[in-house]
Motif scaffolding. Structure first.
Motif, PDB file in Angstrom:
ATOM      1  N   ASP A 136       0.575  -1.123  -0.005  1.00  0.00           N
ATOM      2  CA  ASP A 136       0.067   0.026   0.073  1.00  0.00           C
ATOM      3  C   ASP A 136       0.871   1.026  -0.020  1.00  0.00           C
ATOM      4  N   VAL A 137       1.018   1.998  -1.207  1.00  0.00           N
ATOM      5  CA  VAL A 137       1.815   2.918  -1.237  1.00  0.00           C
ATOM      6  C   VAL A 137       1.235   4.094  -2.242  1.00  0.00           C
ATOM      7  N   SER A 138       1.298   5.268  -1.706  1.00  0.00           N
ATOM      8  CA  SER A 138       0.736   6.530  -2.608  1.00  0.00           C
ATOM      9  C   SER A 138       1.992   7.362  -2.593  1.00  0.00           C
ATOM     10  N   ALA A 139       1.888   8.174  -3.922  1.00  0.00           N
ATOM     11  CA  ALA A 139       3.159   9.114  -4.304  1.00  0.00           C
ATOM     12  C   ALA A 139       2.594  10.326  -4.020  1.00  0.00           C
ATOM     13  N   ALA A 140       3.173  11.270  -3.354  1.00  0.00           N
ATOM     14  CA  ALA A 140       3.102  12.691  -3.610  1.00  0.00           C
ATOM     15  C   ALA A 140       3.714  13.170  -4.743  1.00  0.00           C
ATOM     16  N   GLU A 141       3.136  14.325  -5.264  1.00  0.00           N
ATOM     17  CA  GLU A 141       3.654  14.759  -6.554  1.00  0.00           C
ATOM     18  C   GLU A 141       4.388  16.131  -6.274  1.00  0.00           C
ATOM     19  N   THR A 142       4.396  16.604  -5.293  1.00  0.00           N
ATOM     20  CA  THR A 142       4.962  17.943  -5.220  1.00  0.00           C
ATOM     21  C   THR A 142       6.245  18.060  -3.991  1.00  0.00           C
ATOM     22  N   ASP A 143       6.690  19.166  -3.684  1.00  0.00           N
ATOM     23  CA  ASP A 143       7.786  19.286  -2.707  1.00  0.00           C
ATOM     24  C   ASP A 143       8.717  18.525  -2.661  1.00  0.00           C
ATOM     25  N   TRP A 144       9.246  18.132  -3.949  1.00  0.00           N
ATOM     26  CA  TRP A 144      10.447  17.272  -3.980  1.00  0.00           C
ATOM     27  C   TRP A 144      11.639  18.558  -4.241  1.00  0.00           C
ATOM     28  N   SER A 145      13.169  18.091  -3.720  1.00  0.00           N
ATOM     29  CA  SER A 145      14.063  19.098  -3.785  1.00  0.00           C
ATOM     30  C   SER A 145      15.150  18.335  -4.145  1.00  0.00           C
ATOM     31  N   GLY A 146      16.205  19.239  -4.609  1.00  0.00           N
ATOM     32  CA  GLY A 146      17.581  18.648  -5.114  1.00  0.00           C
ATOM     33  C   GLY A 146      18.664  19.490  -4.120  1.00  0.00           C
ATOM     34  N   LYS A 147      19.659  18.975  -4.096  1.00  0.00           N
ATOM     35  CA  LYS A 147      20.956  19.869  -3.750  1.00  0.00           C
ATOM     36  C   LYS A 147      22.122  19.283  -4.104  1.00  0.00           C
ATOM     37  N   LEU A 148      22.980  20.286  -4.474  1.00  0.00           N
ATOM     38  CA  LEU A 148      24.419  19.796  -5.118  1.00  0.00           C
ATOM     39  C   LEU A 148      25.390  20.514  -4.156  1.00  0.00           C
ATOM     40  N   THR A 149      26.327  19.784  -3.895  1.00  0.00           N
ATOM     41  CA  THR A 149      27.254  20.238  -2.643  1.00  0.00           C
ATOM     42  C   THR A 149      28.828  20.058  -3.451  1.00  0.00           C
ATOM     43  N   ALA A 150      29.544  21.086  -3.659  1.00  0.00           N
ATOM     44  CA  ALA A 150      30.917  21.179  -4.033  1.00  0.00           C
ATOM     45  C   ALA A 150      31.777  20.773  -3.159  1.00  0.00           C
ATOM     46  N   ASN A 151      32.795  19.618  -3.569  1.00  0.00           N
ATOM     47  CA  ASN A 151      33.757  19.356  -2.758  1.00  0.00           C
ATOM     48  C   ASN A 151      35.177  19.134  -3.634  1.00  0.00           C
ATOM     49  N   GLY A 152      36.079  20.203  -3.793  1.00  0.00           N
ATOM     50  CA  GLY A 152      36.990  20.131  -4.932  1.00  0.00           C
ATOM     51  C   GLY A 152      36.305  20.124  -6.235  1.00  0.00           C
ATOM     52  N   ASN A 153      36.737  19.330  -7.030  1.00  0.00           N
ATOM     53  CA  ASN A 153      36.042  19.212  -8.318  1.00  0.00           C
ATOM     54  C   ASN A 153      35.044  18.141  -8.349  1.00  0.00           C
ATOM     55  N   ASN A 154      34.667  17.640  -7.243  1.00  0.00           N
ATOM     56  CA  ASN A 154      33.614  16.600  -6.965  1.00  0.00           C
ATOM     57  C   ASN A 154      32.168  17.469  -6.554  1.00  0.00           C
ATOM     58  N   ILE A 155      31.089  16.948  -7.063  1.00  0.00           N
ATOM     59  CA  ILE A 155      29.778  17.415  -6.651  1.00  0.00           C
ATOM     60  C   ILE A 155      28.972  16.500  -6.226  1.00  0.00           C
ATOM     61  N   ASN A 156      28.538  16.426  -4.842  1.00  0.00           N
ATOM     62  CA  ASN A 156      27.710  15.509  -4.490  1.00  0.00           C
ATOM     63  C   ASN A 156      26.277  15.685  -4.633  1.00  0.00           C
TER      64      ASN A 156
END
Length: 470
Positions: A22-42
């Motif tokens: 039993d799972v229902s999915a929300a369709e809003t309020d997702w977010s994304g984040k990029l974090t720099a560490n040298g030449n790497n991006i998490n």
């Protein structure tokens, strides 16, 4: 995109082999984040708190481009915590100096990408091909036509991918300058920009003003060199960023990264009027909407967001579960807008602010709460009145598309006061009979109505009144 479709089909086959949850999915309020560490991006994605377990498939894109200098194709390594059956990341050439990272994760029903609200997806590794460069990365849309940050996901019970817009996404800029241009970390264009330049070995007197010290470019604190030492590493003010080496030619003198500061004197305390108003991507407009009485003309208004360069109005499409931008307001001082939509239709809108970054891309703030509104139906046309038996009048008219019903008003005087004579509660009915008193002239006019999300009626305009004699 073809790979993503094939992975969705694979997921659908895998789902049939495992009991449903039993799972229902929300369709809003997702977010994304990029974090720099040298030449790497998490890369981290966050699902809504209301989102239940078992999001099994995910697809999103990240645009990586070089504003200056050159770069080879970036690579992507998935985090060890991502245990899905299918994991694929392809670098697609987008422009002469940029790439699109197309990232796909797909698994079975018992595999869940989001074990907590936030999921570390993996790490982007940049490959600069020049000694100096400025590379920017940010979430983007799923197609070349739509650049708004978005993602597609699939739950354990879903057979089709659902697209959601990503909020609170900021650009990350990695910049390396030539030796002697100064180093440090600073905020740029609403996203984190990290400068990995090597500071000059020529120290400036410790009491000299530092021309590179501004509200956006803060000097990296350094430790004085001990006797006999050639250099001492400086402490970085950005967590996770490698410290920038600095040098001192004499004990007890703290190095200053920019030697040009001795030639150019900057004010120690900038005037308040010189500081630009920063844009906070966490802010969301408080939006409202109203229709002009009896019409399909919608008037929007919202509060001003500090630092914004403009606003967009997005409309929700129930068919494909997507929001689409229908209006862009490029004047940051304007907080009202009018749009004419289809009559007798219910809509859901959201408003969000944006700012323009240094590379002319848009950085969006959070969406407003959903604005639900229903437009009025069109006016009645073709109203006719015909005398019938038993002192009754037969009324007929043309059907109004989308109408849920009609109200019939009557009056003894054409320009007098009208009262409700009858309500027809079916939009498909286009004729009825009304009993008249005596052999007198009556005037009739009709209006259609629809119901909104709150089950309240929204009326259209009255048609022109017509007379009838018994």
């Amino acid at each position: 995109m073809k790979k993503w479709i094939s992975y969705i089909l694979l997921s659908a086959l895998l789902f049939t082999a495992i009991p449903s949850l039993d799972v229902s999915a929300a369709e809003t309020d997702w977010s994304g984040k990029l974090t720099a560490n040298g030449n790497n991006i998490n890369v981290t994605l966050a699902a809504p708190q209301a989102e239940p377990v078992n999001i099994t498939s995910l697809h999103f894109r990240i645009q990586v481009s070089a504003g200056s200098g050159k770069m080879d194709a970036p690579t992507f390594k998935f985090a060890d915590t991502v245990e899905s059956k299918v994991k694929d990341a392809a670098a697609i050439k987008d422009t002469a100096s940029g790439y699109i990272l197309d990232i796909v994760i797909s698994g079975t029903k018992d595999q869940n990408i989001f074990k907590t609200r936030q999921a570390g997806i993996g790490t982007i590794t940049l490959h600069p091909a020049a000694s100096t460069y400025k590379i920017t990365a940010g979430f983007t849309g799923l197609t070349s036509e739509n650049k708004e940050p978005a993602a597609e996901y699939m739950t354990s019970e879903g057979q089709f991918a659902q697209e959601v817009l990503l909020t609170d996404t900021r650009l990350v800029t990695i910049e390396k300058k030539t030796s002697g241009s100064g180093g440090g970390s600073f905020i740029s264009g609403g996203g984190v920009s990290v400068d990995y330049s090597i500071a000059s070995a020529i120290p400036a007197p410790s009491n000299s003003p530092d021309a590179s010290k501004t509200p956006e470019n803060t000097q990296v604190p350094a430790v004085s060199a001990a006797p006999g030492s050639s250099s001492v590493p400086a402490a970085s003010s950005v967590p996770g960023i490698s410290p920038v080496p600095a040098a001192s030619s004499a004990p007890g003198i703290s190095p200053v990264p920019d030697p040009a500061a001795t030639a150019t004197t900057a004010p120690e305390t900038p005037a308040a009027s010189q500081e630009p108003v920063s844009f906070d991507s966490q802010n969301k407009p408080q939006g409202k909407a109203a229709i002009k009485k009896g019409s399909s003309h919608i008037n929007f208004n919202w509060n001003k967001i500090d630092g914004a360069d403009g606003y967009i109005i997005c409309q929700y499409n129930k068919t494909n579960s997507r929001y689409k931008t229908i209006k862009t307001i490029s004047n940051p001082e304007k907080t009202t807008c009018s749009i004419t939509m289809n009559p007798a239709t219910s809509y859901i809108f959201r408003i969000r602010a944006f700012t323009i970054s240094e590379d002319n891309s848009k950085i969006y703030g959070r969406y407003s709460d959903a604005i639900k509104i229903t437009t009025a139906p069109a006016s009645i046309k073709g109203l006719r009145a015909k005398r019938a038996r038993n002192s009754k009048v037969s009324l007929s008219w043309k059907r109004v598309p989308g109408a849920r019903g009609y109200q019939i008003f009557s009056s003894r005087n054409k320009n007098g006061r009208y009262s409700l004579a009858k309500t027809v509660k079916k939009g498909s009915i286009i004729n009825t009979k009304i009993k008249q008193k005596g052999k007198k002239t009556y005037y009739y006019k009709i209006r259609a109505y629809v119901t909104n999300a709150s089950k309240k009626r929204v009326y259209g305009n009255f048609c022109k009144s017509i007379p009838s004699k018994s």
